[in-house]
Each structure stands twice: as structure tokens, then as C-alpha cells.
Design a protein around this motif. Structure first.
Motif, PDB file in Angstrom:
ATOM      1  N   THR A  40       0.838  -1.198   0.000  1.00 53.52           N
ATOM      2  CA  THR A  40       0.000   0.000   0.000  1.00 53.52           C
ATOM      3  C   THR A  40       0.874   1.249   0.000  1.00 53.52           C
ATOM      4  O   THR A  40       1.096   1.877   1.051  1.00 53.52           O
ATOM      5  N   PRO A  41       1.414   1.639  -1.136  1.00 54.39           N
ATOM      6  CA  PRO A  41       2.282   2.824  -1.171  1.00 54.39           C
ATOM      7  C   PRO A  41       1.501   4.123  -0.976  1.00 54.39           C
ATOM      8  O   PRO A  41       0.398   4.279  -1.512  1.00 54.39           O
ATOM      9  N   ALA A  42       2.078   5.018  -0.196  1.00 53.31           N
ATOM     10  CA  ALA A  42       1.541   6.370  -0.083  1.00 53.31           C
ATOM     11  C   ALA A  42       1.995   7.161  -1.305  1.00 53.31           C
ATOM     12  O   ALA A  42       3.147   7.058  -1.730  1.00 53.31           O
ATOM     13  N   VAL A  43       1.079   7.934  -1.884  1.00 48.74           N
ATOM     14  CA  VAL A  43       1.415   8.651  -3.113  1.00 48.74           C
ATOM     15  C   VAL A  43       1.315  10.164  -2.970  1.00 48.74           C
ATOM     16  O   VAL A  43       1.935  10.901  -3.732  1.00 48.74           O
ATOM     17  N   GLU A  44       0.540  10.637  -1.989  1.00 45.25           N
ATOM     18  CA  GLU A  44       0.372  12.089  -1.879  1.00 45.25           C
ATOM     19  C   GLU A  44      -0.152  12.452  -0.491  1.00 45.25           C
ATOM     20  O   GLU A  44      -1.008  11.762   0.070  1.00 45.25           O
ATOM     21  N   LEU A  45       0.381  13.535   0.054  1.00 44.11           N
ATOM     22  CA  LEU A  45      -0.124  14.053   1.318  1.00 44.11           C
ATOM     23  C   LEU A  45      -1.361  14.903   1.047  1.00 44.11           C
ATOM     24  O   LEU A  45      -1.444  15.605   0.041  1.00 44.11           O
ATOM     25  N   ILE A  46      -2.317  14.842   1.963  1.00 43.82           N
ATOM     26  CA  ILE A  46      -3.546  15.625   1.855  1.00 43.82           C
ATOM     27  C   ILE A  46      -3.441  16.794   2.829  1.00 43.82           C
ATOM     28  O   ILE A  46      -3.140  16.596   4.011  1.00 43.82           O
ATOM     29  N   THR A  47      -3.655  17.989   2.334  1.00 44.03           N
ATOM     30  CA  THR A  47      -3.532  19.171   3.179  1.00 44.03           C
ATOM     31  C   THR A  47      -4.845  19.938   3.257  1.00 44.03           C
ATOM     32  O   THR A  47      -5.711  19.822   2.386  1.00 44.03           O
ATOM     33  N   ASP A  48      -4.946  20.735   4.318  1.00 49.12           N
ATOM     34  CA  ASP A  48      -6.102  21.598   4.520  1.00 49.12           C
ATOM     35  C   ASP A  48      -5.604  22.869   5.186  1.00 49.12           C
ATOM     36  O   ASP A  48      -5.168  22.841   6.341  1.00 49.12           O
ATOM     37  N   GLY A  49      -5.606  23.966   4.448  1.00 54.11           N
ATOM     38  CA  GLY A  49      -5.126  25.221   5.002  1.00 54.11           C
ATOM     39  C   GLY A  49      -3.657  25.189   5.370  1.00 54.11           C
ATOM     40  O   GLY A  49      -3.228  25.870   6.312  1.00 54.11           O
ATOM     41  N   GLY A  50      -2.858  24.415   4.658  1.00 58.07           N
ATOM     42  CA  GLY A  50      -1.426  24.324   4.923  1.00 58.07           C
ATOM     43  C   GLY A  50      -1.048  23.208   5.868  1.00 58.07           C
ATOM     44  O   GLY A  50       0.131  22.821   5.943  1.00 58.07           O
ATOM     45  N   ALA A  51      -2.005  22.659   6.609  1.00 54.79           N
ATOM     46  CA  ALA A  51      -1.725  21.547   7.520  1.00 54.79           C
ATOM     47  C   ALA A  51      -1.921  20.217   6.812  1.00 54.79           C
ATOM     48  O   ALA A  51      -2.797  20.085   5.944  1.00 54.79           O
ATOM     49  N   VAL A  52      -1.117  19.226   7.183  1.00 55.65           N
ATOM     50  CA  VAL A  52      -1.269  17.883   6.643  1.00 55.65           C
ATOM     51  C   VAL A  52      -2.339  17.163   7.460  1.00 55.65           C
ATOM     52  O   VAL A  52      -2.230  17.043   8.682  1.00 55.65           O
ATOM     53  N   VAL A  53      -3.385  16.692   6.777  1.00 55.79           N
ATOM     54  CA  VAL A  53      -4.523  16.081   7.470  1.00 55.79           C
ATOM     55  C   VAL A  53      -4.743  14.626   7.058  1.00 55.79           C
ATOM     56  O   VAL A  53      -5.668  13.978   7.548  1.00 55.79           O
ATOM     57  N   GLY A  54      -3.904  14.129   6.158  1.00 52.29           N
ATOM     58  CA  GLY A  54      -4.069  12.742   5.740  1.00 52.29           C
ATOM     59  C   GLY A  54      -3.122  12.392   4.620  1.00 52.29           C
ATOM     60  O   GLY A  54      -2.236  13.183   4.253  1.00 52.29           O
ATOM     61  N   VAL A  55      -3.324  11.212   4.067  1.00 50.60           N
ATOM     62  CA  VAL A  55      -2.463  10.729   2.998  1.00 50.60           C
ATOM     63  C   VAL A  55      -3.292   9.898   2.024  1.00 50.60           C
ATOM     64  O   VAL A  55      -4.208   9.175   2.412  1.00 50.60           O
ATOM     65  N   GLU A  56      -2.967  10.032   0.763  1.00 58.00           N
ATOM     66  CA  GLU A  56      -3.608   9.228  -0.264  1.00 58.00           C
ATOM     67  C   GLU A  56      -2.721   8.033  -0.565  1.00 58.00           C
ATOM     68  O   GLU A  56      -1.498   8.184  -0.747  1.00 58.00           O
ATOM     69  N   VAL A  57      -3.324   6.842  -0.607  1.00 58.87           N
ATOM     70  CA  VAL A  57      -2.549   5.628  -0.828  1.00 58.87           C
ATOM     71  C   VAL A  57      -3.096   4.869  -2.030  1.00 58.87           C
ATOM     72  O   VAL A  57      -4.236   5.064  -2.440  1.00 58.87           O
ATOM     73  N   GLU A  58      -2.255   4.011  -2.546  1.00 58.33           N
ATOM     74  CA  GLU A  58      -2.629   3.142  -3.663  1.00 58.33           C
ATOM     75  C   GLU A  58      -2.666   1.722  -3.109  1.00 58.33           C
ATOM     76  O   GLU A  58      -1.667   1.224  -2.582  1.00 58.33           O
TER      77      GLU A  58
END
Length: 478
Positions: free
Chosen positions: A160-178
Motif C-alpha cells: 500500500t504505497p503512499a502517493v500524496e499528502l492531503i492538506t487543509d489550510g497548509g496543515a497535513v490532514v491525511g495521505v492518499e494511498v494506492e
């Protein structure tokens, strides 16, 4: 869909399952957080360099002196005071923490019993290296951490590779995985901990940052700089990207190398492409550096030739067997073995043989007269018991005099890269203004503390220490 369009949410999401990632997950779980570990490799190959390393961590008996030691080791490339302070205090807790998790911690009786950099201020803090059961390598530390995660019900999703960080207002709030179900958005209420390892398996990054043109891998082929890319995409600054560890290696049948240790005899010399010696061949390789020209330099940075004779050939394997040093991808994962008398490597053509030095020179395209003179001068130094040219230890001067003669191409064996996203003493990744990026943490090889030299057992100790720091801090945010 859940809150903010997430498919699911946890308090802390850890990317990577080596020492740093495992420590982060365990630290966050102990603090009461819900934790998910995502790992791009399958279960058979996961764990990054931790899985194939010596698996030992240095014993820090005096955190105050440890601060001085790290500052000395950093030399002209200082590390921020808050990072030094956290490193010094947290590395002193590694053995106790592992014991509390149930590990059989014992001092290694054979390896790193004293500091490599004994002459540096603060080295008196170094009290050897602890390992699982007092034994080096064999994935013992990785296996223990894997079991500790499972025992606590901390989920690891392999493949399950992580491919992109999810941000909200400059803060990291999660990660998108494949994953097997396609892309998924996973929320992290407290933060995302990047523990994805180095970039030594990314040829472009190695060329760009390390300036190493040709190398073979010692560790995990999964160390491709994934975390670096994700952190940079959200504004992360970088630190000491040019620092690394190479050792002398031999290219095998694939991208992985064999460690050229030369522990059994001293009847050898090294020559560059001009057929001449260029360095003290017996200088201690101190985790990527040797003492040369009065200072510590990265070594090796480029290929060269090993010249040796029959005395050396019959003395034992040029590369350690697993019973001596069970470390590295070749030995532990692919089970490639160096032959005990070096005969297999001669048959494969890795080692080339000739009846004279002049013939040997022709085999590798060196000027015969130059190589003959080089060997004669080296043998004269051996006879005199003094190497006036490079200062090689007189006890390690072994003549290259007994035919047949042999040549082996030496290639830098890249163990790890040290640089990555800059972080503070709380393991928070900082941006190019020096401001912490909310919700983003880094630990382990992808953002190691070490800006220049380092001692034995330092990388694992750093990964365990800042993994815990990151996991605790992210849990507190949640």
C-alpha cells in the motif's frame, strides 16, 4: 465517505514499517492514539534497511556528553540545538523502551564495543552497542518490532504505497494511498509520520544529490525517496542531502552489491584508472568516512581496482559470509553467497587472473609499466615496514608478490543516504521559512540527524528515538 472526504480516519498514519515507522506507531499507540501503518512493499520484503541492517543501537550512558559528541561529529555542518538535545536524551532511552516492549536486549560482544571516533569530544558517552539477544543482523530487530506491532493490534497494510499528502489550510490532514482497491484517502487527525527510508535506490537522486556516478546497493531497493517527494510537495525544507554512507563493494549479477571487507589478509593494494595508488587502503572505514589528508572525507566515491595475489586469494573470502556478518540485501534476502576460496567469483569473471602484473594490467586496460612500478613501490614499502606515501599501518602491509595475480573492480556500495526533509526536535517537518508544517513528521533514514560523521549503531538509534518522538507528538495533536 467520512469527514473531509476521507475513506477512513485514524489519529496517526505512519508511512513505512522499518525501525522509525514501527517506533512511531508503537509510540502513538502507547499514547492512546488509533494508528495505521502503510507500507509499499509486500510482507516478504518490507522493513527497509532495518530488515537487512546490523540491527544494533548504540548505548548512550551520558546524554550531556552525547550532546557534545553529536556536535563534534557534525563538525562544520551543525545540527539545530533542539534536535541535538532531543537526540541526546531520547537515544539514552532506547534499550529501556525495547525491554519494556519485551525485547531481549543485550550488548554486542563483538561489534562496536568502543566508539569509532574515539578522539572526538564527547566520545566517552559511547558504551557499546545493544542488539536483540546480543546478536547482529539476521533481521532480529525488524522481526521483534513486527511482532510488537502485531501483539498490540496495530494494523500494517502491506502493498500500500503512499502517493500524496492531503492538506487543509497548509496543515497535513491525511495521505492518499494506492492499494488493492485503488486509491484511498486516509485521514490523520494528529498527523502523518513519514518513515519511508532514504533515496539510495533512486539513481537520479543519487546523481543529483550525492554525485555518485556508479554504485551498487547494500540495502533495500524500496529506498527510492518517496517520502522526500511527498514532503517537498507541501513545502518542506531539506537538510544535509549530500551526506551518505558508501563502503567498498563488488557488483554482483544485479543491482545489489557484496561488501568487500578484506579482513583475512593484507596482500593487496588499490589503484585508480591511472594505475597508481591513491589512498591508505587500510584506513578504517568509519561508516562512510575515512581519515585522509588530516580530515574525515566521504569514501569511496568512485570505482577503482583491487590488486592482490595468491596469498590473499587462499586466505579466505573477500566478502564476509553470513556467519560472520549477516547483513545486507544480498546475504539476507536473496541469499547470494561469496565462495569461501573466491573461486566462484573467478569463474564468473568478477575476479580476473594473470601470471604477471603486466598481464594483469592488460586485462583491465591499465598501462603495464605504470602498474608494475606501482606494485614494486608498494612491495618495497612492505619490505621496509613503512609506507611513506600514504601512511598505511605497518602491520597491514602485505606484499603482493606470489603469482598468480588478481584484479577485482571495486564499486561504491551505497548503504544509505542521510538527508531529507528538515525537522525540529519534535520530529516536525519544517518549511523553507523554518516554520513547522502542522501534522507532518519525519523520522529515520529519510530525515536522519547526521549531517556529517556518525558512529556505530547510530542510524538505528536515531530511527527508534525520533520515531517515538514523532508518534507521541502526533498522538498529542489528535
Amino acid at each position: 465517505m467520512g469527514v473531509a472526504g476521507f475513506d477512513e480516519e485514524f489519529d496517526v498514519v505512519v508511512v513505512g514499517s522499518g525501525a522509525a515507522g514501527s517506533a512511531a506507531a508503537l509510540g502513538a499507540h502507547h499514547a492512546g492514539a488509533s494508528v495505521l501503518v502503510v507500507e509499499k512493499c509486500d510482507e516478504a520484503t518490507a522493513g527497509g534497511n532495518t530488515r537487512v541492517s546490523g540491527g544494533g543501537w548504540w548505548v548512550n550512558r551520558d546524554p550531556e556528553r552525547a550532546r557534545a559528541f553529536l556536535n563534534s561529529l557534525s563538525g562544520a555542518f551543525p545540527v539545530a540545538d533542539d534536535v541535538v538535545a532531543a537526540w541526546a536524551s531520547e537515544t539514552a532511552e532506547n534499550s529501556r523502551w525495547l525491554e519494556e516492549l519485551g525485547a531481549d536486549v543485550a550488548l554486542s560482544p563483538d561489534y562496536h564495543t568502543e566508539p569509532e571516533y574515539l578522539e572526538l569530544d564527547g566520545s566517552d558517552c559511547y558504551a557499546g552497542m545493544d542488539t536483540v539477544a546480543g546478536r547482529m543482523g539476521n533481521s532480529l530487530l525488524y522481526d521483534f518490532l513486527r511482532g510488537a506491532l502485531d501483539e498490540r493490534g496495530i494494523e500494517t497494510r502491506f502493498g500500500t504505497p503512499a502517493v500524496e499528502l492531503i492538506t487543509d489550510g497548509g496543515a497535513v490532514v491525511g495521505v492518499e494511498v494506492e492499494g488493492v482497491e485503488g486509491r484511498r484517502r486516509i485521514g490523520a487527525r494528529g498527523g502523518v509520520v513519514l518513515a519511508t527510508g532514504g533515496f539510495q535506490a533512486n539513481a537520479a537522486m543519487v546523481r543529483d544529490y550525492l554525485r555518485v556516478e556508479d554504485h551498487v546497493l547494500w540495502g533495500s531497493p524500496a529506498s527510492t525517496g518517496d517520502g522526500h517527494r511527498m514532503a517537498q510537495s507541501v513545502g518542506a525544507d531539506l537538510w544535509h542531502m549530500g551526506n551518505m554512507m558508501t563502503i567498498t563493494g563488488v557488483r554482483g549479477d544485479d543491482e545489489f552489491g557484496h561488501y568487500l571487507a578484506l579482513w583475512n589478509a593484507h596482500n593487496y593494494l588499490w589503484v585508480s584508472e591511472d594505475g597508481r595508488r591513491f589512498v591508505d587502503e587500510a584506513a578504517d572505514p568509519k561508516h562512510g568516512h575515512i581519515l585522509r589528508n588530516g580530515t574525515y572525507e566521504l569514501f569511496p566515491l568512485r570505482p577503482f581496482h583491487l590488486i592482490f595475489d595468491e596469498q590473499m586469494r587462499i586466505a579466505g573470502p573477500l566478502s564476509p559470509t553470513p556467519d560472520v556478518l549477516p547483513v545486507g540485501w544480498n546475504l539476507l534476502m536473496t541469499e547470494n553467497r561469496w565462495s569461501l576460496d573466491n573461486s566462484d567469483e573467478i569463474e564468473k569473471g568478477w575476479i580476473r587472473r594473470a601470471d604477471s602484473i603486466a598481464e594483469l594490467a592488460e586485462l583491465v586496460g591499465l598501462d603495464a609499466a605504470t602498474l608494475e612500478a606501482t606494485v614494486e613501490q608498494y612491495n618495497a614499502a612492505c619490505a621496509a615496514g613503512s609506507d611513506d606515501r600514504f601512511g598505511r599501518d605497518p602491520e597491514k602491509l602485505g606484499a603482493v608478490s606470489q603469482a598468480p595475480f588478481y584484479v577485482l573492480d571495486v564499486t561504491p556500495l551505497l548503504g544509505w543516504s542521510n538527508g531529507g526533509p528538515r525537522r525540529d526536535g519534535r520530529a516536525r517537518v519544517v518549511d523553507t521559512r523554518g516554520v513547522a508544517i502542522d501534522g507532518l513528521y519525519a523520522a529515520g533514514e529519510m530525515s536522519s540527524t547526521y549531517s556529517w560523521t556518525k558512529d556505530g549503531g547510530f542510524h538505528v538509534a536515531d530511527a527508534l528515538a525520533f520515531g517515538r518522538v514523532a508518534g507521541r507528538d502526533a498522538a498529542a495533536r489528535a
